[in-house]
Motif scaffolding. Structure first.
Motif, short mmCIF file in Angstrom:
data_model
loop_
_atom_site.label_atom_id
_atom_site.label_comp_id
_atom_site.label_asym_id
_atom_site.label_seq_id
_atom_site.Cartn_x
_atom_site.Cartn_y
_atom_site.Cartn_z
N CYS A 105 4.48 41.29 -3.31
CA CYS A 105 4.04 40.20 -2.44
C CYS A 105 4.28 40.59 -0.99
O CYS A 105 5.38 41.01 -0.63
CB CYS A 105 4.80 38.91 -2.76
SG CYS A 105 4.57 38.33 -4.45
N ALA A 106 3.25 40.46 -0.17
CA ALA A 106 3.32 40.81 1.24
C ALA A 106 3.25 39.52 2.06
O ALA A 106 2.23 38.82 2.02
CB ALA A 106 2.18 41.75 1.62
N PHE A 107 4.32 39.20 2.79
CA PHE A 107 4.39 37.97 3.58
C PHE A 107 4.25 38.31 5.06
O PHE A 107 5.01 39.12 5.59
CB PHE A 107 5.71 37.25 3.31
CG PHE A 107 5.90 36.83 1.89
CD1 PHE A 107 5.37 35.62 1.45
CD2 PHE A 107 6.57 37.64 0.99
CE1 PHE A 107 5.52 35.23 0.12
CE2 PHE A 107 6.72 37.26 -0.33
CZ PHE A 107 6.20 36.05 -0.77
N TYR A 108 3.27 37.69 5.69
CA TYR A 108 2.96 37.94 7.10
C TYR A 108 3.43 36.78 7.96
O TYR A 108 3.28 35.61 7.57
CB TYR A 108 1.46 38.12 7.29
CG TYR A 108 0.88 39.29 6.54
CD1 TYR A 108 0.73 40.53 7.14
CD2 TYR A 108 0.48 39.15 5.21
CE1 TYR A 108 0.20 41.61 6.44
CE2 TYR A 108 -0.04 40.22 4.50
CZ TYR A 108 -0.19 41.45 5.13
OH TYR A 108 -0.71 42.51 4.44
N THR A 109 4.00 37.09 9.12
CA THR A 109 4.39 36.07 10.08
C THR A 109 3.55 36.22 11.33
O THR A 109 3.59 37.26 11.99
CB THR A 109 5.89 36.20 10.44
OG1 THR A 109 6.67 36.10 9.25
CG2 THR A 109 6.30 35.10 11.40
N PHE A 110 2.78 35.18 11.65
CA PHE A 110 1.96 35.15 12.85
C PHE A 110 2.48 34.02 13.74
O PHE A 110 1.98 32.90 13.70
CB PHE A 110 0.49 34.91 12.49
CG PHE A 110 -0.08 35.92 11.52
CD1 PHE A 110 0.03 37.27 11.75
CD2 PHE A 110 -0.70 35.50 10.35
CE1 PHE A 110 -0.50 38.20 10.85
CE2 PHE A 110 -1.23 36.41 9.44
CZ PHE A 110 -1.12 37.77 9.71
N MET A 111 3.56 34.31 14.47
CA MET A 111 4.24 33.31 15.29
C MET A 111 4.67 32.14 14.40
O MET A 111 5.46 32.34 13.51
CB MET A 111 3.34 32.85 16.45
CG MET A 111 2.98 33.98 17.40
SD MET A 111 4.39 34.64 18.30
CE MET A 111 4.61 33.40 19.56
N GLU A 112 4.10 30.94 14.62
CA GLU A 112 4.51 29.78 13.82
C GLU A 112 3.72 29.67 12.51
O GLU A 112 3.86 28.69 11.79
CB GLU A 112 4.34 28.48 14.62
CG GLU A 112 5.32 28.34 15.79
CD GLU A 112 4.80 28.99 17.05
OE1 GLU A 112 3.65 29.47 17.04
OE2 GLU A 112 5.54 29.03 18.04
N HIS A 113 2.89 30.66 12.21
CA HIS A 113 2.06 30.62 11.01
C HIS A 113 2.42 31.77 10.07
O HIS A 113 3.14 32.69 10.44
CB HIS A 113 0.57 30.71 11.39
CG HIS A 113 0.07 29.51 12.13
ND1 HIS A 113 0.45 29.22 13.42
CD2 HIS A 113 -0.77 28.51 11.76
CE1 HIS A 113 -0.14 28.10 13.81
NE2 HIS A 113 -0.88 27.65 12.82
N ALA A 114 1.91 31.68 8.85
CA ALA A 114 2.22 32.69 7.85
C ALA A 114 1.06 32.84 6.88
O ALA A 114 0.19 31.97 6.78
CB ALA A 114 3.49 32.31 7.08
N SER A 115 1.06 33.96 6.16
CA SER A 115 0.09 34.16 5.10
C SER A 115 0.68 35.14 4.10
O SER A 115 1.71 35.78 4.37
CB SER A 115 -1.24 34.70 5.66
OG SER A 115 -2.25 34.65 4.66
N VAL A 116 0.03 35.27 2.95
CA VAL A 116 0.57 36.13 1.90
C VAL A 116 -0.57 36.85 1.19
O VAL A 116 -1.66 36.31 1.02
CB VAL A 116 1.40 35.31 0.89
CG1 VAL A 116 0.54 34.25 0.21
CG2 VAL A 116 2.05 36.20 -0.16
N ALA A 117 -0.31 38.10 0.81
CA ALA A 117 -1.19 38.87 -0.07
C ALA A 117 -0.36 39.29 -1.28
O ALA A 117 0.79 39.70 -1.13
CB ALA A 117 -1.75 40.10 0.65
#
Length: 455
Positions: A105-117
Motif C-alpha cells: 500500500c502506497a500512501f501519499y500526502t499532498f499537504m492537507e490531502h491524501a491518496s492511496v495506491a
C-alpha cells in the motif's frame, strides 16, 4: 481530484477505468493466466485526523471472510516530484497461514490531502520480480486536478511554476488519469532526428522540456544548457534550466538561472514567484518576502501568493505584518472569482519549531459546521529530511454558538489519539508570540503523554 500515476510502455500494463473515479492497471503474468501485479488507485481525500488507523484499515480492506491480514514493514520515501510517500507491506493469509495475496500500500500526502495506491500480487515472488518497476511507478504519483475549472496544482508549491506562455515548443501538460509516456517518447525520437541534421537552440530546448515532463531533470539540464549556449537570449531556455535545477534541489543555481531570464522577459510574475519560492526553501525569508510582494504587485488578482507573504512574515517574527497578510488573504479568498477558492477550506499560514517537533499553524476559512469549528489548528509534525509525519497531537482553538453566547468565544483544547481535552476559554486570544509558546508547551505535554505507557 484523484491520484495520477505514470505507467511505462514496456512492460505493457493493461489500463482500465472503474466506477467512483477508481483506476486499475494490470501487468499480464505467466501461463496460469493470473496478472503478475494489479495496481488500483483513485480519489484524493482530506487527510484523516488519525492517519495510522486509516492506513491499517486500508491494508486490511477487501479481505475474504475467514482470512486474516498480517502487516509488515513501513518505508518512508518521496515521490519524484517531492511529495511524502509511505509504503506499508501486508499479507493476506488463510486460517492456516497460507498466503492468499501479497499487498503493498502506497500512501501519499499532498499537504492537507491524501491518496492511496494498492499493489496486489498472488505471492511474494511475483511482487519481487517486478519490484523495481512498481516502485518507480509509485514514485510518479502526484495530484491530478484535470477536469476541475482551473488547475489546482498552483495551490501547492513543491514545484516551480511553469508558465504556459513559455510552452510553445511543447504545450504545458495536464495530468491524465493514467499517463503513458509513449507520446513523449515519440516526440523525443522526432527531436533527436531533427538534432541529427543540425542542432538548434529551439530543438535543444524542446528536448530538455520533454525530458522534464518525463521527470528526467538530470538529463534535461544539459539540453537546456546547450540551448542557452546556442542562443544566450533564449528566455525559455534560462527559465526551464531553473525548473530543472529546482527539481534537482539546486535552489541557489535555480535562482541564478531565473534571474538571467528576468531581463529577457520583463516582469513576469511566474519567474519572480519561482525565485521567491526557492529563496523560501533556502530560508532566505527576507528575500522571499520581497519576491512574493513583487508578485502581488504585478498580479493583484493572485490572492494565493498572499499566503506566502504571511508565511514569510511569521518566519521573520513580524507577527503584525503576518496578521495583516492573513486578513488580505481572507478578503481575496472571499471576493475572488478564481474557482480554486471553493476548494480551499483551510490553509497553513505559519510553521515553527517546537521541542523536538515542528508545528503547522492552519486557519479555517470554510468550516464544515458553522455552529462549532476550529478557528485555528496547530498540528505537531515530525520531519525527517524531506519527509513529514503527522503526530497524533494538536492544539485547537475552537468557537461555537454556545461559547459566543456565553461571552467567551474561544475554547482552547488539546486533541490526542485518545481524547479532546479543554484547557481554557477566553474572550480574546493572546498575542501570537505568547500563543505559540503556549502551543509548544501543550503539544510537548501531549506527545509525552502518548509515549507514556498507560496502566
Amino acid at each position: 481530484m484523484h491520484l495520477s500515476l505514470i505507467f511505462p510502455s514496456s512492460p505493457a500494463w493493461d489500463l482500465k477505468q472503474g466506477p467512483n473515479h477508481q483506476f486499475a492497471a494490470l501487468l499480464p503474468g505467466g501461463p496460469d493466466g493470473k496478472p503478475d501485479a494489479i495496481v488500483t488507485y483513485g480519489p484524493i481525500v482530506i487527510m484523516p485526523d488519525e492517519p495510522r488507523p486509516w492506513m491499517e484499515q486500508t491494508a486490511r480492506s477487501d479481505s475474504p471472510r475467514g482470512s486474516k491480514v498480517q502487516l509488515g514493514r513501513t518505508i518512508d520515501l518521496t515521490t519524484f516530484s517531492g511529495w511524502p510517500l509511505r509504503l506499508l507491506e501486508s499479507e493476506l493469509l488463510t486460517a492456516n497461514n497460507e498466503v492468499i495475496e501479497v499487498r503493498l500500500c502506497a500512501f501519499y500526502t499532498f499537504m492537507e490531502h491524501a491518496s492511496v495506491a494498492i499493489v496486489r500480487a498472488a505471492n511474494r515472488a511475483r511482487l519481487d520480480a517486478n519490484g523495481k518497476a512498481i516502485l518507480e511507478i509509485l514514485q510518479t504519483g502526484r495530484p491530478d486536478w484535470s477536469g476541475q475549472p482551473l488547475c489546482l496544482a498552483d495551490l501547492w508549491d513543491l514545484e516551480p511554476r511553469r508558465s504556459t506562455e513559455l510552452a510553445k515548443p511543447v504545450p504545458a501538460p495536464r495530468a491524465q488519469p493514467v499517463r503513458n509516456d509513449d507520446a513523449l517518447a515519440k516526440e523525443l525520437t522526432e527531436v533527436d532526428a531533427a538534432l541529427a541534421s543540425g542542432p538548434t537552440s529551439g530543438d535543444r530546448l524542446r528536448r530538455g522540456r520533454i525530458l522534464l515532463e518525463l521527470a528526467r531533470a538530470t538529463e534535461a539540464l544539459p539540453e537546456l544548457e546547450a540551448a542557452i549556449a546556442l542562443d544566450p537570449t533564449s528566455e525559455p531556455a534560462h527559465y526551464f534550466a531553473g525548473v530543472a535545477l529546482g527539481a534537482l534541489g539546486r535552489h541557489a543555481d535555480a535562482i541564478a538561472a531565473w534571474e538571467r531570464a528576468l531581463p529577457l522577459s520583463g516582469d513576469r510574475p511566474d519567474t519572480h514567484y519561482n525565485i521567491a519560492q526557492a529563496r523560501f526553501l533556502l530560508k532566505d525569508f527576507e528575500g522571499a518576502l520581497a519576491g512574493f510582494r513583487t508578485v502581488t504587485r504585478l498580479d493583484p488578482t493572485d490572492f494565493m501568493t498572499l499566503r506566502k507573504v504571511a508565511q514569510c512574515c511569521y518566519a521573520l517574527g513580524r507577527n503584525d505584518e503576518g496578521q495583516a497578510a492573513r486578513v488580505s488573504f481572507r478578503d481575496g479568498w472571499s471576493t475572488t472569482k478564481d474557482p480554486r477558492a471553493r476548494f480551499i477550506t483551510e490553509y497553513v499560514f505559519d510553521q515553527f519549531e517546537g521541542d523536538g517537533f515542528w508545528v503547522h499553524a492552519a486557519e479555517t476559512l470554510r468550516p464544515s459546521n458553522p455552529t462549532i469549528y476550529a478557528v485555528l489548528t496547530f498540528r505537531a509534525v515530525e520531519q525527517h529530511g524531506h519527509h513529514e509525519h503527522a503526530l497524533p497531537a494538536s492544539v485547537l482553538i475552537e468557537t461555537s454558538d454556545q461559547a459566543r453566547a456565553a461571552g467567551t468565544p474561544f475554547v482552547i483544547g488539546v486533541k490526542t489519539a485518545r481524547q479532546f481535552r479543554v484547557i481554557a476559554t477566553a474572550k480574546e486570544l493572546p498575542l501570537y508570540a505568547d500563543l505559540k509558546r503556549e502551543v509548544v508547551r501543550l503539544l510537548r505535554e501531549a506527545i509525552a503523554s502518548l509515549r507514556t505507557p498507560q496502566p
